[in-house]
Design a protein around this motif. Structure first.
Motif, PDB file in Angstrom:
ATOM      1  N   ASP A  83       0.821  -1.215   0.000  1.00 13.73           N
ATOM      2  CA  ASP A  83       0.000   0.000   0.000  1.00 13.73           C
ATOM      3  C   ASP A  83       0.851   1.259   0.000  1.00 13.73           C
ATOM      4  O   ASP A  83       1.604   1.514   0.937  1.00 13.73           O
ATOM      5  CB  ASP A  83      -0.908   0.013   1.239  1.00 13.73           C
ATOM      6  CG  ASP A  83      -2.341  -0.356   0.905  1.00 13.73           C
ATOM      7  OD1 ASP A  83      -2.804  -0.004  -0.194  1.00 13.73           O
ATOM      8  OD2 ASP A  83      -2.995  -0.985   1.756  1.00 13.73           O
ATOM      9  N   GLY A  84       0.738   2.044  -1.074  1.00 13.59           N
ATOM     10  CA  GLY A  84       1.458   3.294  -1.186  1.00 13.59           C
ATOM     11  C   GLY A  84       2.947   3.146  -1.385  1.00 13.59           C
ATOM     12  O   GLY A  84       3.693   4.133  -1.306  1.00 13.59           O
ATOM     13  N   LYS A  85       3.402   1.932  -1.701  1.00 16.60           N
ATOM     14  CA  LYS A  85       4.843   1.677  -1.805  1.00 16.60           C
ATOM     15  C   LYS A  85       5.259   1.090  -3.146  1.00 16.60           C
ATOM     16  O   LYS A  85       6.443   0.845  -3.377  1.00 16.60           O
ATOM     17  CB  LYS A  85       5.270   0.740  -0.672  1.00 16.60           C
ATOM     18  CG  LYS A  85       5.002   1.315   0.716  1.00 16.60           C
ATOM     19  CD  LYS A  85       5.151   0.274   1.796  1.00 16.60           C
ATOM     20  CE  LYS A  85       4.717   0.846   3.147  1.00 16.60           C
ATOM     21  NZ  LYS A  85       4.692  -0.186   4.211  1.00 16.60           N
ATOM     22  N   VAL A  86       4.286   0.832  -4.026  1.00 17.53           N
ATOM     23  CA  VAL A  86       4.574   0.301  -5.364  1.00 17.53           C
ATOM     24  C   VAL A  86       3.762   1.090  -6.374  1.00 17.53           C
ATOM     25  O   VAL A  86       2.843   1.826  -6.022  1.00 17.53           O
ATOM     26  CB  VAL A  86       4.252  -1.206  -5.455  1.00 17.53           C
ATOM     27  CG1 VAL A  86       5.130  -2.016  -4.502  1.00 17.53           C
ATOM     28  CG2 VAL A  86       2.775  -1.475  -5.169  1.00 17.53           C
ATOM     29  N   SER A  87       4.099   0.924  -7.660  1.00 20.79           N
ATOM     30  CA  SER A  87       3.507   1.782  -8.694  1.00 20.79           C
ATOM     31  C   SER A  87       2.183   1.293  -9.247  1.00 20.79           C
ATOM     32  O   SER A  87       1.525   2.018  -9.998  1.00 20.79           O
ATOM     33  CB  SER A  87       4.501   1.951  -9.856  1.00 20.79           C
ATOM     34  OG  SER A  87       5.550   2.810  -9.488  1.00 20.79           O
ATOM     35  N   VAL A  88       1.767   0.071  -8.929  1.00 18.83           N
ATOM     36  CA  VAL A  88       0.486  -0.430  -9.412  1.00 18.83           C
ATOM     37  C   VAL A  88      -0.320  -0.966  -8.243  1.00 18.83           C
ATOM     38  O   VAL A  88       0.225  -1.262  -7.174  1.00 18.83           O
ATOM     39  CB  VAL A  88       0.668  -1.545 -10.469  1.00 18.83           C
ATOM     40  CG1 VAL A  88       1.461  -1.037 -11.660  1.00 18.83           C
ATOM     41  CG2 VAL A  88       1.340  -2.777  -9.870  1.00 18.83           C
ATOM     42  N   ASN A  89      -1.616  -1.105  -8.453  1.00 15.38           N
ATOM     43  CA  ASN A  89      -2.476  -1.724  -7.452  1.00 15.38           C
ATOM     44  C   ASN A  89      -2.252  -3.236  -7.440  1.00 15.38           C
ATOM     45  O   ASN A  89      -1.954  -3.834  -8.474  1.00 15.38           O
ATOM     46  CB  ASN A  89      -3.937  -1.430  -7.754  1.00 15.38           C
ATOM     47  CG  ASN A  89      -4.231   0.052  -7.803  1.00 15.38           C
ATOM     48  OD1 ASN A  89      -3.876   0.793  -6.893  1.00 15.38           O
ATOM     49  ND2 ASN A  89      -4.875   0.496  -8.873  1.00 15.38           N
ATOM     50  N   ILE A  90      -2.437  -3.834  -6.281  1.00 16.49           N
ATOM     51  CA  ILE A  90      -2.176  -5.261  -6.101  1.00 16.49           C
ATOM     52  C   ILE A  90      -3.416  -5.948  -5.546  1.00 16.49           C
ATOM     53  O   ILE A  90      -4.009  -5.501  -4.553  1.00 16.49           O
ATOM     54  CB  ILE A  90      -0.997  -5.481  -5.131  1.00 16.49           C
ATOM     55  CG1 ILE A  90       0.312  -4.972  -5.743  1.00 16.49           C
ATOM     56  CG2 ILE A  90      -0.878  -6.950  -4.743  1.00 16.49           C
ATOM     57  CD1 ILE A  90       0.794  -5.745  -6.952  1.00 16.49           C
ATOM     58  N   GLY A 127       0.329   2.876  -5.765  1.00 18.90           N
ATOM     59  CA  GLY A 127      -0.466   1.659  -5.807  1.00 18.90           C
ATOM     60  C   GLY A 127      -1.065   1.304  -4.461  1.00 18.90           C
ATOM     61  O   GLY A 127      -0.494   1.596  -3.404  1.00 18.90           O
ATOM     62  N   ARG A 128      -2.207   0.660  -4.512  1.00 15.72           N
ATOM     63  CA  ARG A 128      -2.890   0.230  -3.295  1.00 15.72           C
ATOM     64  C   ARG A 128      -3.286  -1.226  -3.410  1.00 15.72           C
ATOM     65  O   ARG A 128      -3.361  -1.784  -4.499  1.00 15.72           O
ATOM     66  CB  ARG A 128      -4.160   1.066  -3.074  1.00 15.72           C
ATOM     67  CG  ARG A 128      -3.891   2.539  -2.845  1.00 15.72           C
ATOM     68  CD  ARG A 128      -5.181   3.315  -2.735  1.00 15.72           C
ATOM     69  NE  ARG A 128      -4.919   4.754  -2.628  1.00 15.72           N
ATOM     70  CZ  ARG A 128      -5.834   5.692  -2.816  1.00 15.72           C
ATOM     71  NH1 ARG A 128      -7.071   5.344  -3.137  1.00 15.72           N
ATOM     72  NH2 ARG A 128      -5.528   6.966  -2.698  1.00 15.72           N
ATOM     73  N   VAL A 129      -3.569  -1.824  -2.303  1.00 10.78           N
ATOM     74  CA  VAL A 129      -4.151  -3.164  -2.291  1.00 10.78           C
ATOM     75  C   VAL A 129      -5.631  -3.031  -2.626  1.00 10.78           C
ATOM     76  O   VAL A 129      -6.337  -2.197  -2.032  1.00 10.78           O
ATOM     77  CB  VAL A 129      -3.964  -3.833  -0.930  1.00 10.78           C
ATOM     78  CG1 VAL A 129      -4.723  -5.158  -0.869  1.00 10.78           C
ATOM     79  CG2 VAL A 129      -2.486  -4.044  -0.640  1.00 10.78           C
TER      80      VAL A 129
END
Length: 529
Positions: free
Chosen positions: A138-145, A524-526
């Motif tokens: 959450d808030g640490k990668v460039s795409v949603n997961i 990116g967010r979960v």
């Protein structure tokens, strides 16, 4: 009436993800939400304006199958995917999720066993629950997961690494773990029935887990048991039966026809169509390249991998075990590689200095140079590289692949792997290849239908009601591309090449790709149901 937005995208061709015809229009971003700009609202102002003249504006693409569950934590910019227009992707596929995993020792062993597929980056493996794992994104990668819970993880937690049948108590415990994982944000359950220990699960066990996922609003996502029965239709029949028995949707991942299959693509697609006609919710995804990629360890029969990495290495070193493997590989034939057998297996992800020169070359070349028995070379290589080697082999047959890409039920899952110097080109080029080659150049399907398959259809499969469409108030995940220029540059020989024509990618209202350049943003967010 004058409106003020954070970002205004005007003069583009809106392909809204529903399959409806493209229309001219403008969209805006307020915070992390989309706003549809009313026609004629020329007085709107924005902190940033993008002129999308001659461009298509679409919802961000959703990838239903990615092996980024570890590698994205080491490289959160995730350029191979976001540069394609991907804004959301699904991890925990093939039964191989890294949570829940309360035992640090088991987590370490799973990473070791599966490194040839998912990698083993130098990160802190400091989670145990689904919640603590998802917190890493959450808030640490460039795409949603979006996360699926792998049945291998459930088996490891409750039954260990051996080929044992789940008794009622063990099954109840696995269902409880899955139920808790879904309460913590997972979207369903996955299986990879070529990958131990999940491969040891029988149909009834998988149906019970599928039922539990269904009760939580989820679904069953499966890499089928390819060695089952006729090794053609029977693997997919089992997948459909699991969904039927579990009373939940079944999704067949990387569904395609191999040239080495004993029959054509029509009976495979008929299985899906016939079951849907009877009311069963069956869907599938495919990737638009001819090259598959797996861990090289997949060539070793599942029984030889029981017990985890330690016992697997012991068996690979045993000459009697090697003789049994040799007999089984001869019986398997070319079904799981290509017509040139060993010479169709390209190797990658080497770590030992003495093996680096084999990066991107074939197992057949290695066998020829050593002049030794192929199974001995295979086993010695896996031992020398601590089981970590990746392989790229022939996958979908180019002649029949369009049938799957164009089928109305089909969606897109790249099955992207991020290890080795020469991964399958699907990692860098899947979505642009569809837009450029299959839509524009070959007219296999319309642009609107292709975008639907990449956006609203997978969003619906995942139960994501706030993504996948250009609608007022939905999450501001967007891709802006040039329909004339968009194309994949990734090939078998040069797979790590970024595409052309994907100009802007917006994730949760933040520009991640701007003018074809990554901004460094990690919004990116979960995603949860």
């Amino acid at each position: 009436m004058t409106a003020t937005y954070d970002l205004l995208i005007h003069s583009g061709s809106l392909v809204d993800g529903s399959g409806a015809p493209a229309r001219p229009g403008s969209v805006a971003v307020e915070g992390d939400r989309l706003r549809i700009v009313p026609p004629g609202d020329a007085a709107s102002t924005a902190g940033r304006t993008i002129d999308a003249s001659g461009m298509v504006v679409a919802p961000g693409f959703i990838d239903l199958h990615s092996h980024a569950g570890l590698m994205i934590l080491a490289d959160p910019r995730h350029e191979p995917k976001v540069r394609q227009g991907v804004t959301t992707e699904v991890i925990g596929v093939d039964g191989l999720s890294y949570a829940p995993m309360p035992s640090a020792r088991d987590l370490e062993a799973l990473v070791e066993m599966n490194a040839g597929l998912d990698g083993d980056p130098e990160i802190a493996y400091d989670w145990g629950t689904v919640t603590s794992y998802l917190d890493r994104f959450d808030g640490k990668v460039s795409v949603n997961i979006g996360l699926l819970v792998g049945n291998s993880a459930l088996r490891i937690c409750r039954l260990g690494w051996d080929d044992v049948r789940a008794d009622p108590r063990a099954l109840a415990d696995m269902r409880a773990m899955l139920r808790e994982a879904m309460e913590q944000g997972a979207l369903g359950v996955s299986s990879g029935l070529d990958y131990p220990p999940g491969a040891y699960a029988d149909t009834d066990e998988l149906a019970a887990l599928t039922g539990e996922a269904g009760r939580g609003g989820g679904f069953y996502h499966t890499h089928v048991r390819y060695a089952l029965g006729d090794r053609y239709l029977d693997p997919f029949r089992e997948a459909i039966q699991i969904g039927r028995l579990g009373g939940a949707p079944a999704h067949i991942t990387h569904f395609y026809h191999r040239q080495t299959f004993p029959g054509g693509p029509a009976p495979m697609l008929d299985l899906v169509d016939d079951e849907r006609a009877e009311g069963l919710d069956v869907t599938f995804d495919s990737y638009p390249y001819e090259w598959a990629s797996k861990r090289l360890l997949i060539m070793i029969p599942p029984w030889a991998q029981a017990g985890g990495p330690g016992p697997t290495r012991e068996r690979l070193a045993d000459v009697r075990v090697r003789e049994r493997i040799r007999r089984e590989l001869e019986d398997r034939g070319t079904l799981f590689a290509g017509k040139r057998a060993w010479h169709d297996v390209r190797l990658g992800y080497f770590t030992r200095a003495q093996n680096l020169r084999w990066e991107g070359r074939t197992l057949g070349e290695l066998i020829d140079e050593r002049g030794e028995d192929p199974v001995d070379v295979l086993c010695d290589l896996l031992l020398d590289e601590n089981l970590h080697v990746n392989e790229v082999t022939p996958g979908p047959w180019r002649e029949t692949l369009p049938r799957f890409i164009a089928h109305p039920v089909g969606m897109i899952g790249t099955d992207s792997t991020f290890v080795g110097a020469k991964p399958s080109p699907r990692t860098y080029g899947s979505f642009p290849r569809i837009l450029g080659q299959f839509v524009r150049d070959e007219a296999l399907l319309s642009l609107e239908e292709a975008v639907r398959k990449m956006t609203s259809a997978p969003a619906a499969r995942l139960g994501l009601s706030d993504r996948g469409l250009l609608r007022d108030g939905l999450a501001a995940d967007l891709v802006i591309f040039d329909p004339v220029r968009v194309r994949s540059n990734a090939t078998y020989e040069e797979p790590r090449r970024f595409p052309e024509g994907i100009e802007h990618v917006i994730v949760n209202g933040t520009l991640v790709v701007d003018g074809g350049v990554h901004t460094g943003a990690t919004p990116g967010r979960v995603v949860r149901r």
